[in-house]
Scaffold this motif. Sequence first.
Motif, PDB file in Angstrom:
ATOM      1  N   GLU A 269       0.817  -1.222   0.000  1.00  0.00           N
ATOM      2  CA  GLU A 269       0.000   0.000   0.000  1.00  0.00           C
ATOM      3  C   GLU A 269       0.847   1.268   0.000  1.00  0.00           C
ATOM      4  N   LYS A 270       2.188   1.088  -0.076  1.00  0.00           N
ATOM      5  CA  LYS A 270       3.129   2.211  -0.130  1.00  0.00           C
ATOM      6  C   LYS A 270       3.006   3.115   1.101  1.00  0.00           C
ATOM      7  N   LYS A 271       2.910   2.481   2.265  1.00  0.00           N
ATOM      8  CA  LYS A 271       2.813   3.205   3.530  1.00  0.00           C
ATOM      9  C   LYS A 271       3.991   2.865   4.430  1.00  0.00           C
ATOM     10  N   ALA A 272       4.451   3.858   5.183  1.00  0.00           N
ATOM     11  CA  ALA A 272       5.445   3.619   6.231  1.00  0.00           C
ATOM     12  C   ALA A 272       4.701   3.437   7.547  1.00  0.00           C
ATOM     13  N   VAL A 273       5.118   2.465   8.358  1.00  0.00           N
ATOM     14  CA  VAL A 273       4.468   2.216   9.636  1.00  0.00           C
ATOM     15  C   VAL A 273       5.528   2.040  10.714  1.00  0.00           C
ATOM     16  N   VAL A 274       5.132   2.263  11.955  1.00  0.00           N
ATOM     17  CA  VAL A 274       6.036   2.109  13.091  1.00  0.00           C
ATOM     18  C   VAL A 274       6.575   0.675  13.140  1.00  0.00           C
ATOM     19  N   GLY A 275       7.869   0.556  13.384  1.00  0.00           N
ATOM     20  CA  GLY A 275       8.497  -0.760  13.459  1.00  0.00           C
ATOM     21  C   GLY A 275       9.296  -1.122  12.227  1.00  0.00           C
ATOM     22  N   MET A 276       9.063  -0.397  11.109  1.00  0.00           N
ATOM     23  CA  MET A 276       9.841  -0.661   9.894  1.00  0.00           C
ATOM     24  C   MET A 276      11.284  -0.223  10.088  1.00  0.00           C
ATOM     25  N   ASP A 277      12.185  -0.838   9.319  1.00  0.00           N
ATOM     26  CA  ASP A 277      13.549  -0.323   9.268  1.00  0.00           C
ATOM     27  C   ASP A 277      13.716   0.483   7.980  1.00  0.00           C
ATOM     28  N   ARG A 278      14.903   0.992   7.719  1.00  0.00           N
ATOM     29  CA  ARG A 278      15.113   1.859   6.564  1.00  0.00           C
ATOM     30  C   ARG A 278      14.861   1.150   5.236  1.00  0.00           C
ATOM     31  N   ASP A 279      15.290  -0.123   5.143  1.00  0.00           N
ATOM     32  CA  ASP A 279      15.079  -0.872   3.901  1.00  0.00           C
ATOM     33  C   ASP A 279      13.592  -1.020   3.590  1.00  0.00           C
ATOM     34  N   MET A 280      12.804  -1.299   4.618  1.00  0.00           N
ATOM     35  CA  MET A 280      11.356  -1.456   4.414  1.00  0.00           C
ATOM     36  C   MET A 280      10.719  -0.144   3.959  1.00  0.00           C
ATOM     37  N   VAL A 281      11.144   0.956   4.569  1.00  0.00           N
ATOM     38  CA  VAL A 281      10.584   2.259   4.186  1.00  0.00           C
ATOM     39  C   VAL A 281      10.952   2.582   2.743  1.00  0.00           C
ATOM     40  N   LEU A 282      12.187   2.269   2.353  1.00  0.00           N
ATOM     41  CA  LEU A 282      12.593   2.500   0.965  1.00  0.00           C
ATOM     42  C   LEU A 282      11.752   1.680  -0.006  1.00  0.00           C
ATOM     43  N   LEU A 283      11.442   0.444   0.364  1.00  0.00           N
ATOM     44  CA  LEU A 283      10.594  -0.389  -0.486  1.00  0.00           C
ATOM     45  C   LEU A 283       9.173   0.171  -0.568  1.00  0.00           C
ATOM     46  N   ALA A 284       8.689   0.709   0.555  1.00  0.00           N
ATOM     47  CA  ALA A 284       7.309   1.197   0.604  1.00  0.00           C
ATOM     48  C   ALA A 284       7.149   2.548  -0.087  1.00  0.00           C
ATOM     49  N   LYS A 285       8.082   3.468   0.162  1.00  0.00           N
ATOM     50  CA  LYS A 285       7.877   4.844  -0.286  1.00  0.00           C
ATOM     51  C   LYS A 285       8.991   5.403  -1.162  1.00  0.00           C
ATOM     52  N   GLY A 286      10.062   4.644  -1.325  1.00  0.00           N
ATOM     53  CA  GLY A 286      11.159   5.156  -2.122  1.00  0.00           C
ATOM     54  C   GLY A 286      12.022   6.120  -1.321  1.00  0.00           C
ATOM     55  N   ARG A 287      12.905   6.830  -2.008  1.00  0.00           N
ATOM     56  CA  ARG A 287      13.807   7.765  -1.338  1.00  0.00           C
ATOM     57  C   ARG A 287      13.046   9.028  -0.934  1.00  0.00           C
ATOM     58  N   PRO A 288      13.362   9.577   0.239  1.00  0.00           N
ATOM     59  CA  PRO A 288      12.654  10.773   0.697  1.00  0.00           C
ATOM     60  C   PRO A 288      13.061  12.015  -0.099  1.00  0.00           C
ATOM     61  N   ASP A 289      12.178  12.999  -0.071  1.00  0.00           N
ATOM     62  CA  ASP A 289      12.501  14.274  -0.722  1.00  0.00           C
ATOM     63  C   ASP A 289      13.497  15.071   0.100  1.00  0.00           C
ATOM     64  N   ASN A 290      13.511  14.823   1.403  1.00  0.00           N
ATOM     65  CA  ASN A 290      14.408  15.564   2.279  1.00  0.00           C
ATOM     66  C   ASN A 290      14.645  14.758   3.548  1.00  0.00           C
ATOM     67  N   LYS A 291      15.749  15.070   4.249  1.00  0.00           N
ATOM     68  CA  LYS A 291      16.050  14.432   5.527  1.00  0.00           C
ATOM     69  C   LYS A 291      16.454  15.500   6.537  1.00  0.00           C
ATOM     70  N   GLN A 292      16.086  15.279   7.790  1.00  0.00           N
ATOM     71  CA  GLN A 292      16.491  16.180   8.866  1.00  0.00           C
ATOM     72  C   GLN A 292      16.928  15.360  10.069  1.00  0.00           C
ATOM     73  N   ARG A 293      18.038  15.774  10.685  1.00  0.00           N
ATOM     74  CA  ARG A 293      18.547  15.093  11.877  1.00  0.00           C
ATOM     75  C   ARG A 293      18.490  16.031  13.073  1.00  0.00           C
ATOM     76  N   GLU A 294      18.229  15.457  14.241  1.00  0.00           N
ATOM     77  CA  GLU A 294      18.288  16.228  15.471  1.00  0.00           C
ATOM     78  C   GLU A 294      18.609  15.294  16.632  1.00  0.00           C
ATOM     79  N   SER A 295      19.127  15.870  17.699  1.00  0.00           N
ATOM     80  CA  SER A 295      19.421  15.103  18.903  1.00  0.00           C
ATOM     81  C   SER A 295      18.525  15.620  20.017  1.00  0.00           C
ATOM     82  N   LYS A 296      17.753  14.720  20.615  1.00  0.00           N
ATOM     83  CA  LYS A 296      16.818  15.097  21.668  1.00  0.00           C
ATOM     84  C   LYS A 296      17.003  14.166  22.854  1.00  0.00           C
TER      85      LYS A 296
END
Length: 259
Positions: A194-221
């Motif tokens: 269904e091309k959805k990202a869900v909690v528990g996926m790893d990066r490979d799964m997200v790439l399979l579901a949605k492809g490469r992101p348009d942007n990335k942001q990192r932060e430390s909290k």
Amino acid sequence: MKHATTIALLLTWGLLLGGRAPAQKLTLEERTELVRGLLAEFATAKTILPRSKKPLEVSLQGQYDKTAWKDALDGNGPAARVGDQVQITKVDLEKDRIVLEINYGMKGRQRWWHNIQMGGGMGGGGGMQPINGQPATEAPSGTSLALVFGGPLPAKHAAEVKKLLQPVLDFEKHSATELFVDTLPKEMQEAIREKKAVVGMDRDMVLLAKGRPDNKQRESKDGQEREDWIYGKPPGTITFVTFEADKVVQVKELYAGLQ
């Protein structure tokens, strides 16, 4: 009295056989069909196959001892990884099982002539081809599998044996990606379809579901590294997929308009 004795003998015979008729031995023709239909066949590994001195047992339900397989993997390394192509190089029909040697077994290696290639002829249009007509397999080593029937071998065609081995070997041509998706939990498979990202996926799964992101942001909290993969651009729905370590911990969708 004679009839009673006969009935008693029949009942005793039935109990000894567990209520089943005695299994018939495979005919020469059936044995030949099995061996010819399996020998030299190529398949794709659907799970990691460890190198093992003893044949790795697989039940008729496609189940296997994961602990024993892991021990073999830890001790001997992999014979094939998920998606690797392997070849059946020997078939043994034993009393209650079919033993398949994979890539010449644990101690075996591909023969030197399997990697020799020849040109396609004087015209030069045929390209390079292996001299035995088959490509070399991709797997790092060899092992053996035993399909265990739990009783005398029944009359089975090679095609039926291939179906029984489907949980570990795929004899049809599928991509490594398809095979990887098949190993995931059902909810993850559905989300990827269904091309959805869900909690528990790893990066490979997200790439399979949605492809490469348009942007990335990192932060430390609070000392924890978080990374957002951002999908979509305004105007429209923007999806934020948040990772902690290698796992998705949050998926949020917002609508963004043009300012």
